[in-house]
Enzyme design. Structure first.
Site, mmCIF file in Angstrom:
data_model
loop_
_atom_site.group_PDB
_atom_site.id
_atom_site.type_symbol
_atom_site.label_atom_id
_atom_site.label_comp_id
_atom_site.label_asym_id
_atom_site.label_seq_id
_atom_site.Cartn_x
_atom_site.Cartn_y
_atom_site.Cartn_z
ATOM 1 N N HIS A 95 42.895 -29.194 13.440
ATOM 2 C CA HIS A 95 41.462 -28.890 14.042
ATOM 3 C C HIS A 95 40.954 -27.578 14.314
ATOM 4 C CE1 HIS A 95 37.541 -29.402 16.143
ATOM 5 N NE2 HIS A 95 38.200 -27.972 16.803
ATOM 6 N N GLU A 96 42.491 -27.446 15.395
ATOM 7 C CA GLU A 96 42.344 -25.319 15.625
ATOM 8 C C GLU A 96 43.219 -25.072 14.562
ATOM 9 O OE1 GLU A 96 41.389 -25.328 18.392
ATOM 10 O OE2 GLU A 96 41.197 -27.392 19.373
ATOM 11 N N CYS A 156 34.895 -30.276 19.799
ATOM 12 C CA CYS A 156 34.457 -28.879 19.679
ATOM 13 C C CYS A 156 34.025 -28.028 20.753
ATOM 14 C CB CYS A 156 34.503 -28.501 18.252
ATOM 15 S SG CYS A 156 35.200 -26.701 17.893
ATOM 16 N N HIS A 209 40.439 -23.680 12.623
ATOM 17 C CA HIS A 209 39.309 -22.332 13.322
ATOM 18 C C HIS A 209 40.002 -21.198 12.470
ATOM 19 C CE1 HIS A 209 36.339 -24.117 15.935
ATOM 20 N NE2 HIS A 209 37.546 -24.999 16.694
HETATM 21 NI NI NI Z 1 36.802 -26.916 18.006
#
Ligand code: NI
Length: 175
Positions: A143-144, A101, A147
């Site tokens: 993953h995004e 990341c 966030h």
């Molecule tokens: Ni990330």
């Protein structure tokens, strides 16, 4: 403009980001945000970035890679700008792989993710988009999207012995 990336420990990475309102679609303001995200991601050879990572608390993602320096084995992902995304796993299958990341520079960990995923959302003009993806592409989107909910990948890990600095881990990455 290349922006400074917010790193782990900053409370801005732990907040739930706001939806983009309809009146913000197709505006110079949104285009400028997306351009900054694209330039910042590419400057770091990243495969994805979420707006909170440059300190903007909106549900906006940019991802994609022709050939990733960070993940050389990974298949290409078409460049995508995705707003207000919604994820739905296509089945229960999960897989584990190394993940990094931009907000945790130099670190990698083994993270479980759904193998097959449907994502829906909007493009910058406000048109609805939906796509079914799998493998690395599905991983990047999960993953995004995390966030946008204030979640960083270490909290998804099941085995913290497989978390460390990429340069130290490099001899062991296949195991
Ligand atoms: Ni990330």
């Amino acid at each position: 403009m290349i922006r400074e990336i917010v790193r782990m420990g900053d409370p801005r990475l732990q907040q739930v980001a706001r939806e983009v309102e309809p009146e913000m679609f197709n505006t110079p303001e949104l285009d400028a945000l997306l351009q900054d995200m694209r330039e910042t991601m590419r400057a770091q050879s990243g495969v994805g970035i979420a707006a909170p990572q440059i300190g903007v608390p909106l549900r906006v993602l940019v991802f994609g890679a022709e050939q990733s320096e960070r993940y050389p084995e990974a298949p290409p992902i078409p460049y995508t700008e995705l707003i207000n995304p919604v994820l739905t796993p296509l089945d229960e299958t999960m897989e584990e792989a190394w993940e990094g990341c931009l907000s945790l520079p130099g670190l990698l960990g083994i993270v479980p993710r759904y193998t097959r995923m449907r994502y829906a959302g909007f493009d910058p003009q406000g048109r609805y988009v939906v796509r079914d993806v799998e493998g690395f592409h599905a991983r990047v989107v999960q993953h995004e999207c995390d966030h946008l909910d204030g979640v960083l990948y270490p909290t998804r890990m099941r085995d913290m012995s497989r978390f460390g600095f990429a340069d130290v881990l490099s001899p062991y990455l296949d195991s």
